[in-house]
Design an enzyme around this catalytic site. Structure first.
Site, mmCIF file in Angstrom:
data_model
loop_
_atom_site.group_PDB
_atom_site.id
_atom_site.type_symbol
_atom_site.label_atom_id
_atom_site.label_comp_id
_atom_site.label_asym_id
_atom_site.label_seq_id
_atom_site.Cartn_x
_atom_site.Cartn_y
_atom_site.Cartn_z
ATOM 1 N N TYR A 1 0.848 -1.189 0.000
ATOM 2 C CA TYR A 1 0.000 0.000 0.000
ATOM 3 C C TYR A 1 0.881 1.236 0.000
ATOM 4 C CZ TYR A 1 -4.091 -2.761 1.543
ATOM 5 O OH TYR A 1 -5.124 -3.647 1.647
ATOM 6 N N TYR B 1 -0.209 -9.784 1.116
ATOM 7 C CA TYR B 1 0.827 -9.139 1.935
ATOM 8 C C TYR B 1 0.766 -9.653 3.368
ATOM 9 C CZ TYR B 1 -3.080 -6.095 3.291
ATOM 10 O OH TYR B 1 -4.285 -5.616 3.729
ATOM 11 N N ARG C 1 -2.607 -11.619 4.321
ATOM 12 C CA ARG C 1 -3.956 -11.329 3.818
ATOM 13 C C ARG C 1 -4.119 -11.884 2.402
ATOM 14 N NH1 ARG C 1 -7.576 -7.811 5.022
ATOM 15 N NH2 ARG C 1 -8.812 -9.667 4.614
ATOM 16 N N HIS D 1 -7.176 -8.775 -2.049
ATOM 17 C CA HIS D 1 -8.491 -8.173 -1.840
ATOM 18 C C HIS D 1 -8.492 -6.720 -2.272
ATOM 19 C CE1 HIS D 1 -6.340 -7.182 1.900
ATOM 20 N NE2 HIS D 1 -7.076 -6.088 1.923
ATOM 21 N N HIS E 1 -10.647 -3.156 -1.224
ATOM 22 C CA HIS E 1 -11.589 -2.540 -0.281
ATOM 23 C C HIS E 1 -12.663 -1.772 -1.060
ATOM 24 C CE1 HIS E 1 -9.103 -3.134 3.397
ATOM 25 N NE2 HIS E 1 -8.125 -3.136 2.519
#
Lengths: 194, 237
Positions: free
Chosen positions: B107, B146, B156, B159, B161
């Site tokens: 991110y 990640y 995780r 995905h 959001h």
């Protein structure tokens, strides 16, 4: 056949560039920020400020709060409120807790009028954070308003009503209402199932 | 006022319980006391209205909206679907906001210290508005997995959001879209916090109809928001 609601998931720790990019310094235009009172909006300018605390009493640095409120006449900018609203007032704001040293959030807005149904003036808060799998709803009431007859506060255990009432101070920064949110513990805020 | 009735309650059989101890951060952040039931009033049946005028021309193309020198790295994909209520009625003209890591699972956020490269041509944020039939579509890069600190060797699953408004603050939804066949799903305490019968609602489907030959695979992700208890009258009917 009725469909099942899509399940909620946490907003996670990395919402900043998706939901509040300008506040966090990203080069991406944000939908909305923490100033609801910009422009020619009619009403008493106020600041709402506070912190969010976890079950250890530590400040939460990765929460995001949204406000939804009526204008100074108590009217919502929405098709379902047929009374119409003050020109230019949107009634919605959003801010993260990650850009001030002690994780304060702050909104600049105007004080809402009473919306009807004997409800005292109030603002709805929608709160999201890492570790919260469903957003929660709470309300901000105002310490200098007549809240005793409010039918929503009447639903709340009298010992917990104070968690919904922002405390007014008049100082050099103008009118500031202080409103903290506690996720757990003796001071736990009232959250609504609505 | 047109009385369309209350919004249906949040379906606590479909949403995860706030206290889900396998997801450790819930233990200090889930409300400890029962929620107070609040009858719906105008304050709840209204909400912010954000239409097409709040969306820029590149907002629904994450491969272009932050590009500096060229295309971002990774597998280009199309994500599209329909937003409807529980009765299957499409929800038109509502805003979706999305954010995600890049193809390497990073991110662009100061709190993300994962040792994976940032991509100068990818921010990972976008927006779009549903059309008159409740449909949305955006173009992005398939996000990478990640690590996260929940437990030893926790990762995780891939995905994206999603944040949706819908017609009132009661239809507000923040969720995560996952990808079909991801072996990390069965290991993920956030995904598995959802009651088993509803987990697959968060998993997109590979769609060759949405895919564009020689260009990008398509994934379909349909979203169901709370509806009204009364059937609205058709305009002009």
């Amino acid at each position: 056949m009725r469909k099942r609601q899509t399940p909620s998931q946490t907003v996670g720790p990395y919402f900043a560039y998706g939901l509040t990019p300008e506040q966090y310094g990203y080069d991406y235009k944000q939908l909305v920020g923490n100033d609801l009172s910009a422009g020619d909006v009619v009403g008493e300018r106020i600041t709402i400020r506070g912190q969010v605390f976890d079950g250890n009493g530590d400040t939460v640095r990765d929460a995001v709060l949204e406000l939804w409120q009526a204008d100074s006449e108590g009217r919502y900018v929405h098709p379902e409120d047929e009374r119409g609203s003050n020109t230019g007032f949107a009634g919605f704001g959003r801010v993260g807790t990650g850009t001030s040293a002690e994780h304060f959030y702050e909104f600049q807005t105007i004080k809402p009028g009473a919306t009807g149904d004997n409800q005292a003036p109030h603002i709805t808060v929608i709160l999201f954070m890492r570790g919260l799998l469903n957003h929660v709803y709470t309300r901000i009431y105002f310490s200098d308003e007549a809240n005793d007859a409010d039918p929503v506060l009447a639903l709340v255990d009298p010992t917990r009503r104070k968690t919904l009432i922002a405390q007014r101070t008049d100082g050099p920064d103008g009118v500031v209402y202080h409103f903290d949110i506690h996720m757990q513990g003796d001071l736990e805020s009232v959250f609504f199932d609505v | 006022m047109t009385d369309q009735g209350d919004y249906t309650p949040r379906d606590w059989g479909s949403h995860p319980p706030n206290l889900s101890p396998a997801y450790k951060s819930t233990t200090l952040r889930a409300p400890g006391k029962p929620l107070v039931v609040l009858p719906q009033s105008l304050s709840e049946r209204t909400g912010p209205v954000y239409g097409q005028n709040y969306v820029g021309p590149l907002d629904n193309d994450l491969t272009k909206n932050a590009a500096k020198t060229g295309e971002p790295n990774g597998e280009r994909i199309i994500v599209a679907g329909q937003v409807a209520d529980e009765a299957g009625r499409p929800i038109p003209h509502i805003l979706l906001e999305v954010w995600q890591p890049n193809a390497a699972g990073r991110y662009q956020h100061a709190d993300d210290q994962h040792d994976a490269p940032l991509d100068p041509n990818f921010l990972g944020a976008g927006r779009c508005v549903t059309d008159g039939d409740g449909r949305y579509r955006f173009i992005t890069i398939k996000p990478g997995a990640y690590p996260w600190p929940n437990h030893y060797n926790a990762w995780r699953p891939n995905h994206i959001h999603f944040s949706l408004f819908g017609p009132s603050i009661l239809t507000r939804l923040v969720t995560q879209m996952y990808f079909p066949g991801d072996p990390l799903l069965e290991l993920d305490p956030i995904f598995n916090g959802v009651p088993e019968a509803s987990r697959q609602l968060l998993v997109s489907k590979l769609s060759m109809e949405l895919s564009e030959p020689e260009w990008a695979l398509g994934y379909e992700f349909n979203i169901v928001l709370r509806g009204r208890t009364a059937t609205p009258m058709e305009d002009g009917a």
